[in-house]
Design a protein around this motif. Structure first.
Motif, PDB file in Angstrom:
ATOM      1  N   GLY A   1       0.808  -1.227   0.000  1.00 22.71           N
ATOM      2  CA  GLY A   1       0.000   0.000   0.000  1.00 22.71           C
ATOM      3  C   GLY A   1       0.830   1.260   0.000  1.00 22.71           C
ATOM      4  N   LYS A   2       1.701   1.429   1.019  1.00 20.72           N
ATOM      5  CA  LYS A   2       2.592   2.605   1.033  1.00 20.72           C
ATOM      6  C   LYS A   2       4.048   2.211   0.849  1.00 20.72           C
ATOM      7  CE  LYS A   2      -0.033   5.257   4.499  1.00 20.72           C
ATOM      8  NZ  LYS A   2       0.126   5.882   5.816  1.00 20.72           N
ATOM      9  N   SER A   3       4.329   0.918   1.055  1.00 24.94           N
ATOM     10  CA  SER A   3       5.735   0.511   1.069  1.00 24.94           C
ATOM     11  C   SER A   3       5.947  -0.769   0.265  1.00 24.94           C
ATOM     12  CB  SER A   3       6.187   0.280   2.516  1.00 24.94           C
ATOM     13  OG  SER A   3       5.385  -0.733   3.099  1.00 24.94           O
ATOM     14  N   VAL A   4       7.204  -0.986  -0.128  1.00 29.90           N
ATOM     15  CA  VAL A   4       7.596  -2.250  -0.759  1.00 29.90           C
ATOM     16  C   VAL A   4       8.588  -2.934   0.171  1.00 29.90           C
ATOM     17  CG1 VAL A   4       8.900  -3.310  -2.644  1.00 29.90           C
ATOM     18  CG2 VAL A   4       7.186  -1.579  -3.159  1.00 29.90           C
ATOM     19  N   GLU A   5       8.307  -4.199   0.496  1.00 34.69           N
ATOM     20  CA  GLU A   5       9.168  -4.954   1.399  1.00 34.69           C
ATOM     21  C   GLU A   5       9.916  -6.021   0.603  1.00 34.69           C
ATOM     22  OE1 GLU A   5       8.277  -6.715   5.673  1.00 34.69           O
ATOM     23  OE2 GLU A   5       7.489  -8.036   4.115  1.00 34.69           O
ATOM     24  N   ALA A   6      11.220  -6.094   0.813  1.00 40.37           N
ATOM     25  CA  ALA A   6      12.042  -7.113   0.143  1.00 40.37           C
ATOM     26  C   ALA A   6      12.518  -8.119   1.173  1.00 40.37           C
ATOM     27  CB  ALA A   6      13.241  -6.462  -0.544  1.00 40.37           C
ATOM     28  N   GLU A   7      12.216  -9.391   0.915  1.00 39.99           N
ATOM     29  CA  GLU A   7      12.715 -10.465   1.783  1.00 39.99           C
ATOM     30  C   GLU A   7      13.791 -11.214   0.994  1.00 39.99           C
ATOM     31  OE1 GLU A   7      11.291 -14.680   3.799  1.00 39.99           O
ATOM     32  OE2 GLU A   7       9.855 -13.531   2.634  1.00 39.99           O
ATOM     33  N   PRO A   8      15.060 -11.090   1.413  1.00 40.02           N
ATOM     34  CA  PRO A   8      16.142 -11.714   0.639  1.00 40.02           C
ATOM     35  C   PRO A   8      16.289 -13.176   1.005  1.00 40.02           C
ATOM     36  CG  PRO A   8      17.039 -10.468   2.469  1.00 40.02           C
ATOM     37  CD  PRO A   8      15.544 -10.433   2.617  1.00 40.02           C
ATOM     38  N   LYS A   9      15.406 -14.013   0.473  1.00 42.10           N
ATOM     39  CA  LYS A   9      15.461 -15.437   0.825  1.00 42.10           C
ATOM     40  C   LYS A   9      16.767 -16.040   0.318  1.00 42.10           C
ATOM     41  CE  LYS A   9      11.530 -17.846   0.643  1.00 42.10           C
ATOM     42  NZ  LYS A   9      10.941 -17.875   1.992  1.00 42.10           N
ATOM     43  N   GLY A  10      17.337 -16.915   1.105  1.00 40.81           N
ATOM     44  CA  GLY A  10      18.592 -17.549   0.696  1.00 40.81           C
ATOM     45  C   GLY A  10      19.640 -17.453   1.785  1.00 40.81           C
ATOM     46  N   THR A  11      20.539 -18.419   1.806  1.00 40.79           N
ATOM     47  CA  THR A  11      21.573 -18.486   2.843  1.00 40.79           C
ATOM     48  C   THR A  11      22.916 -18.077   2.267  1.00 40.79           C
ATOM     49  OG1 THR A  11      20.403 -20.266   3.950  1.00 40.79           O
ATOM     50  CG2 THR A  11      22.727 -20.049   4.468  1.00 40.79           C
ATOM     51  N   ILE A  12      23.686 -17.362   3.077  1.00 41.20           N
ATOM     52  CA  ILE A  12      25.031 -16.948   2.698  1.00 41.20           C
ATOM     53  C   ILE A  12      26.023 -17.781   3.503  1.00 41.20           C
ATOM     54  CG2 ILE A  12      26.644 -15.009   2.890  1.00 41.20           C
ATOM     55  CD1 ILE A  12      24.209 -13.195   2.419  1.00 41.20           C
ATOM     56  N   THR A  13      27.060 -18.275   2.846  1.00 42.09           N
ATOM     57  CA  THR A  13      28.059 -19.135   3.504  1.00 42.09           C
ATOM     58  C   THR A  13      29.443 -18.505   3.362  1.00 42.09           C
ATOM     59  OG1 THR A  13      26.751 -21.095   2.936  1.00 42.09           O
ATOM     60  CG2 THR A  13      29.050 -21.461   3.554  1.00 42.09           C
ATOM     61  N   LEU A  14      30.150 -18.390   4.476  1.00 40.90           N
ATOM     62  CA  LEU A  14      31.534 -17.899   4.473  1.00 40.90           C
ATOM     63  C   LEU A  14      32.424 -18.987   5.067  1.00 40.90           C
ATOM     64  CD1 LEU A  14      33.731 -15.662   4.247  1.00 40.90           C
ATOM     65  CD2 LEU A  14      33.051 -14.918   6.540  1.00 40.90           C
ATOM     66  N   GLU A  15      33.428 -19.403   4.299  1.00 44.53           N
ATOM     67  CA  GLU A  15      34.368 -20.425   4.770  1.00 44.53           C
ATOM     68  C   GLU A  15      35.732 -19.775   4.986  1.00 44.53           C
ATOM     69  OE1 GLU A  15      34.291 -24.006   2.309  1.00 44.53           O
ATOM     70  OE2 GLU A  15      32.390 -23.334   1.431  1.00 44.53           O
ATOM     71  N   LEU A  16      36.228 -19.846   6.226  1.00 44.10           N
ATOM     72  CA  LEU A  16      37.587 -19.369   6.529  1.00 44.10           C
ATOM     73  C   LEU A  16      38.490 -20.605   6.488  1.00 44.10           C
ATOM     74  CD1 LEU A  16      36.963 -16.847   9.475  1.00 44.10           C
ATOM     75  CD2 LEU A  16      36.853 -16.451   7.005  1.00 44.10           C
ATOM     76  N   LEU A  17      39.185 -20.771   5.387  1.00 39.76           N
ATOM     77  CA  LEU A  17      39.835 -22.056   5.087  1.00 39.76           C
ATOM     78  C   LEU A  17      40.965 -22.386   6.056  1.00 39.76           C
ATOM     79  CD1 LEU A  17      39.773 -21.650   1.206  1.00 39.76           C
ATOM     80  CD2 LEU A  17      38.146 -22.882   2.643  1.00 39.76           C
ATOM     81  N   LYS A  18      41.750 -21.369   6.433  1.00 43.10           N
ATOM     82  CA  LYS A  18      42.903 -21.607   7.320  1.00 43.10           C
ATOM     83  C   LYS A  18      42.442 -22.099   8.696  1.00 43.10           C
ATOM     84  CE  LYS A  18      45.283 -18.003   8.790  1.00 43.10           C
ATOM     85  NZ  LYS A  18      46.046 -16.753   8.705  1.00 43.10           N
ATOM     86  N   HIS A  19      41.258 -21.616   9.111  1.00 44.74           N
ATOM     87  CA  HIS A  19      40.749 -21.968  10.446  1.00 44.74           C
ATOM     88  C   HIS A  19      39.781 -23.147  10.402  1.00 44.74           C
ATOM     89  CE1 HIS A  19      42.617 -18.412  12.202  1.00 44.74           C
ATOM     90  NE2 HIS A  19      42.119 -17.700  11.212  1.00 44.74           N
ATOM     91  N   ASN A  20      39.534 -23.693   9.189  1.00 49.04           N
ATOM     92  CA  ASN A  20      38.536 -24.763   9.045  1.00 49.04           C
ATOM     93  C   ASN A  20      37.197 -24.364   9.657  1.00 49.04           C
ATOM     94  OD1 ASN A  20      39.640 -26.848   7.556  1.00 49.04           O
ATOM     95  ND2 ASN A  20      40.917 -27.493   9.286  1.00 49.04           N
ATOM     96  N   GLU A  21      36.799 -23.116   9.431  1.00 49.40           N
ATOM     97  CA  GLU A  21      35.540 -22.623  10.001  1.00 49.40           C
ATOM     98  C   GLU A  21      34.567 -22.244   8.899  1.00 49.40           C
ATOM     99  OE1 GLU A  21      36.568 -20.688  14.349  1.00 49.40           O
ATOM    100  OE2 GLU A  21      36.556 -19.361  12.613  1.00 49.40           O
TER     101      GLU A  21
END
Length: 434
Positions: free
Chosen positions: A164-184
């Motif tokens: 009605g007055k606004s547009v809402e964005a839902e960013p569906k999806g998962t973000i993955t960060l791998e820190l390779l040196k730390h195996n995390e």
């Protein structure tokens, strides 16, 4: 600096680009109500919007803006303490959505098969993304450290709804960060984003919702609450949360504003400071409350309250970079955003023919040719529809080029995973989408 696939010496000699070829077009001449009045409560991904409401970037370029503050990932890689690493990752997660501030233009919907690449030697990463699905629209990206320190990837399906007055964005999806040196491995999802006063009044943006960052290796978790602005705007842009270990013991408080800065502090110090502030507030409470009457015309943006008050003993994790002086006439782009569509001499010969930089409607809009941009956008969308019909007629499935649907081993859910090979520069048999 604007560059892709250049040598180190070339890259470092490029000027820091702070301007687009043409200022933005006024949106005041276009009525959006005629288009949107039929869409209240519906998803907008199938609605064609006038080009005046766009900004001259593709959504693939917009998600590349996550990488603006890559130094925070590099910092996390260099830290030996897992809680300090989580603090740096939390700061990165907040910084990744900071470029949304005042960005009221809509990025162009990527065409199926569209790609984008970015190599930044001085920030130490390269990234490739691809539009892997059209309905629903899904954009997959994969970034990696040039020295093998990290991998950062995900796929985003932005669900847009009009209220009605606004547009809402839902960013569906998962973000993955791998820190390779730390195996995390860390995973999270982004907050909701809302653009207010789509029909009338000054456009303004808020982000809200809970972002949970999980360290799959240690069980540590960071819970960040992006606060909705509230009745009197006191909470506008505020972020508050904590880091806890796997036994749920709070080890650190994270606070600040996603438009400004993020700090960390010891939980006891934070609580003591809050109590002291409450005492002071109660003394002031006898003053009149502002009138919170309902306004049918526009949701006025709350006055931006005082800046973040820093709790004694806090550590600064991240501070936003200031935008170029004329950013307001350039779609409120950051310097980083302004660089994303640049075509350096010699770059065209290297790029995949599906790269956003070669997309004619976005290029025309960036150059200030709105009529040409609108005609090109229509032509490209028609070309995409014709190709889809042709595939249906021949019983052909669309096949993605650089990403494949698979299982994210950390979340156990379906994800688009990079299959490799993009930077080998073999671009024969790519689809002709432009």
């Amino acid at each position: 600096m604007r560059f892709t696939a250049l040598t180190k010496s070339e890259a470092h000699s490029l000027p820091m680009e702070m301007s687009l070829p043409a200022p933005m077009f006024s949106r005041n001449t276009v009525s959006i109500w005629g288009i949107l009045k039929k869409c209240i409560g519906l998803e907008l991904s199938k609605i064609t919007m006038p080009i005046a409401f766009n900004e001259p970037l593709s959504f693939l370029q917009r998600i590349t803006e996550y990488m603006e503050h890559t130094y925070l990932i590099n910092r996390a890689c260099s830290l030996s303490d897992s809680i300090e690493r989580m603090q740096a990752v939390a700061a990165f997660a907040v910084s990744a959505v900071a470029s949304q501030w005042d960005r009221t233009g809509k990025p162009f919907n990527p065409l199926l098969g569209e790609t984008y690449e970015l190599i930044r030697e001085e920030q130490g990463f390269r990234l490739v993304s691809e539009q892997v699905s059209h309905h629903p629209p899904v954009s997959a990206f994969h970034a990696e450290s040039l020295v093998g320190d990290f991998v950062f990837h995900g796929s985003i399906y932005p669900k847009l709804k009009f209220w009605g007055k606004s547009v809402e964005a839902e960013p569906k999806g998962t973000i993955t960060l791998e820190l390779l040196k730390h195996n995390e491995v860390y995973t999270w999802s982004n907050p909701f984003c809302c653009v207010h006063n789509i029909i009338l009044g000054k456009l303004w943006i808020e982000q809200y919702g809970t972002v949970e960052i999980l360290n799959h290796s240690t069980g540590d978790k960071c819970v960040l609450n992006f606060k909705p602005c509230g009745m009197f705007g006191k909470e506008l842009h505020r972020v508050e949360g904590y880091i806890q270990d796997k036994s749920k013991k709070k080890l650190s408080v994270i606070y600040g504003k996603w438009t400004e800065c993020i700090w960390s502090v010891d939980p006891q110090a934070y609580e003591a400071n809050k109590k002291a502030e409450k005492k002071g507030d109660n003394k002031k409470h006898k003053q009149e409350e502002p009138d919170g009457a309902e306004n049918d015309d526009a949701d006025d943006m709350p006055e931006v309250q005082e800046t973040v008050s820093v709790v004694p003993g806090s550590t600064l994790l991240w501070r936003i970079a200031s935008r170029p002086a004329h950013s307001a006439t350039m779609y409120n782009f950051t310097s980083f955003a302004m660089s994303l569509n640049e075509l350096e001499p010699g770059m065209e010969a290297l790029l995949a023919p599906t790269d956003c930089r070669l997309r004619p409607d976005i290029r025309a809009m960036e150059n200030g040719n709105m009529e040409e941009a609108s005609q090109e956008k229509e032509r490209l969308e028609e070309k995409q529809r014709a190709a889809r019909k042709e595939r249906a007629k021949n019983d052909e499935e669309w096949s993605t080029r650089w990403f494949q649907m698979g299982m994210n081993p950390y979340t156990g859910s379906q994800d688009w995973l990079y299959t490799g090979g993009y930077f080998n520069r073999n671009y024969t048999d790519l689809p002709n989408i432009y």
